[in-house]
Design an enzyme around this catalytic site. Structure first.
Site, PDB file in Angstrom:
ATOM      1  N   HIS A  34     -53.165 103.568 -70.223  1.00 25.57           N
ATOM      2  CA  HIS A  34     -54.476 103.177 -70.764  1.00 25.57           C
ATOM      3  C   HIS A  34     -55.020 104.209 -71.758  1.00 25.57           C
ATOM      4  O   HIS A  34     -56.087 104.006 -72.322  1.00 25.57           O
ATOM      5  CB  HIS A  34     -55.490 102.962 -69.646  1.00 25.57           C
ATOM      6  CG  HIS A  34     -55.150 101.831 -68.730  1.00 25.57           C
ATOM      7  ND1 HIS A  34     -54.933 100.546 -69.187  1.00 25.57           N
ATOM      8  CD2 HIS A  34     -54.965 101.788 -67.385  1.00 25.57           C
ATOM      9  CE1 HIS A  34     -54.640  99.757 -68.155  1.00 25.57           C
ATOM     10  NE2 HIS A  34     -54.651 100.493 -67.066  1.00 25.57           N
ATOM     11  N   ASP A  68     -46.666  97.796 -64.655  1.00 24.02           N
ATOM     12  CA  ASP A  68     -47.915  97.937 -63.917  1.00 24.02           C
ATOM     13  C   ASP A  68     -48.625  96.580 -63.904  1.00 24.02           C
ATOM     14  O   ASP A  68     -48.413  95.760 -64.798  1.00 24.02           O
ATOM     15  CB  ASP A  68     -48.791  98.986 -64.623  1.00 24.02           C
ATOM     16  CG  ASP A  68     -50.034  99.369 -63.837  1.00 24.02           C
ATOM     17  OD1 ASP A  68     -49.980 100.403 -63.158  1.00 24.02           O
ATOM     18  OD2 ASP A  68     -51.046  98.642 -63.911  1.00 24.02           O
ATOM     19  N   HIS A  70     -51.634  96.017 -64.615  1.00 22.53           N
ATOM     20  CA  HIS A  70     -52.555  95.970 -65.746  1.00 22.53           C
ATOM     21  C   HIS A  70     -51.826  96.240 -67.059  1.00 22.53           C
ATOM     22  O   HIS A  70     -50.875  97.020 -67.090  1.00 22.53           O
ATOM     23  CB  HIS A  70     -53.670  97.009 -65.562  1.00 22.53           C
ATOM     24  CG  HIS A  70     -54.401  96.827 -64.280  1.00 22.53           C
ATOM     25  ND1 HIS A  70     -54.060  97.520 -63.141  1.00 22.53           N
ATOM     26  CD2 HIS A  70     -55.433  96.010 -63.957  1.00 22.53           C
ATOM     27  CE1 HIS A  70     -54.863  97.142 -62.159  1.00 22.53           C
ATOM     28  NE2 HIS A  70     -55.702  96.224 -62.628  1.00 22.53           N
ATOM     29  N   ASP A 157     -48.989  98.589 -58.348  1.00 20.56           N
ATOM     30  CA  ASP A 157     -50.097  97.726 -57.947  1.00 20.56           C
ATOM     31  C   ASP A 157     -49.756  96.247 -58.099  1.00 20.56           C
ATOM     32  O   ASP A 157     -50.595  95.380 -57.892  1.00 20.56           O
ATOM     33  CB  ASP A 157     -51.379  98.077 -58.707  1.00 20.56           C
ATOM     34  CG  ASP A 157     -51.191  98.221 -60.201  1.00 20.56           C
ATOM     35  OD1 ASP A 157     -50.059  98.029 -60.691  1.00 20.56           O
ATOM     36  OD2 ASP A 157     -52.176  98.537 -60.882  1.00 20.56           O
TER      37      ASP A 157
END
Length: 191
Positions: A34, A68, A70, A157
Site C-alpha cells: 500500500h 494479499d 487487498h 488475509d
C-alpha cells in the site's frame, strides 16, 4: 528503525536470488504493497517488495505476484508506467474492499507499462476453486511477460474467517498455491 531492518531483509533476499538461490523468504512485515511513490497507507510505510524488484530489474525481468486479500495500490502505482516490472494482483473486488479506488481489471498500465499490470478482482466469498482459477490466469500473465524472477507479495488475509478478509480459502490451500507457483520454475522470493 524497524522499517530499515525490513528493507535490508528484502534487499538481502534479492541479492541472494541474484547470487543463484532459487527460493528465498524475506520475513519482513508487511510486504508494503500500500506504499506508493509518494504516499503510505494500509499499515505500509515502505514498499519492501517494490524495492526488491527495483534491485532485481537491473539484472533481469522481475514479476510481482500479489496474493494479499487487498489490492496493492502502492506497488501498482510504482510500476504502472514501467515495462521493466510486471505487477499482477489477485484481490477482493475494490467495489467492496480496501483500498476501493484501484485494482480494477481495466487497469493495465500506461505508457511503456501498458500491459505490464494485471488485476484479478474477486467477489466476496471466493472459494478455493475460484481462487485457483484466477491464480492460473495470473500465472499466465507472468509466463507471457517472460519473467526472470518472481516476487510474491504475501498476505494471508485470504484465509477464511480472517477478520480483514472475505474469502473462503483454507490454510491447507496455501500449499497448493505454492505448488502451483513453483511449477513456473522461476527463482522465487516471498516477502
Amino acid at each position: 528503525m524497524l522499517g530499515h531492518v525490513a528493507i535490508r531483509c528484502a534487499l538481502t533476499a534479492a541479492d541472494l536470488l541474484l547470487e543463484g538461490e532459487h527460493k528465498i523468504y524475506a520475513l519482513c512485515r508487511p510486504p508494503g504493497h500500500h506504499a506508493g511513490r509518494d504516499y503510505y497507507g494500509g499499515y505500509c510505510y515502505l514498499n519492501n517488495a517494490a524495492l526488491a524488484a527495483g534491485k532485481l530489474r537491473r539484472r533481469g525481468r522481475p514479476a510481482i505476484l500479489d496474493i494479499d486479500y487487498h489490492h496493492g495500490n502502492g506497488t501498482q502505482d510504482i510500476f504502472y508506467d514501467s515495462a521493466q516490472v510486471l505487477y499482477v494482483s489477485l484481490h477482493a473486488d475494490p467495489n467492496f474492499a480496501f483500498p476501493c479506488f484501484s485494482g480494477y481489471r481495466k487497469e493495465r498500465g500506461e505508457g511503456a507499462g501498458t500491459g505490464c499490470n494485471a488485476n484479478f478482482p474477486l467477489p466476496l466469498d471466493t472459494d478455493e476453486a475460484g481462487y485457483h482459477a484466477a491464480l492460473d490466469m495470473a500465472l499466465d500473465e507472468v509466463h507471457r511477460f517472460a519473467a526472470d524472477f518472481l516476487i510474491i507479495s504475501l498476505g494471508v488475509d485470504t484465509v477464511q474467517e480472517d477478520p480483514l478478509g472475505g474469502f473462503k480459502i483454507s490454510i491447507e490451500s496455501f500449499r497448493r498455491i505454492g505448488e502451483t507457483i513453483g511449477k513456473l520454475g522461476l527463482p522465487v522470493m516471498v516477502v
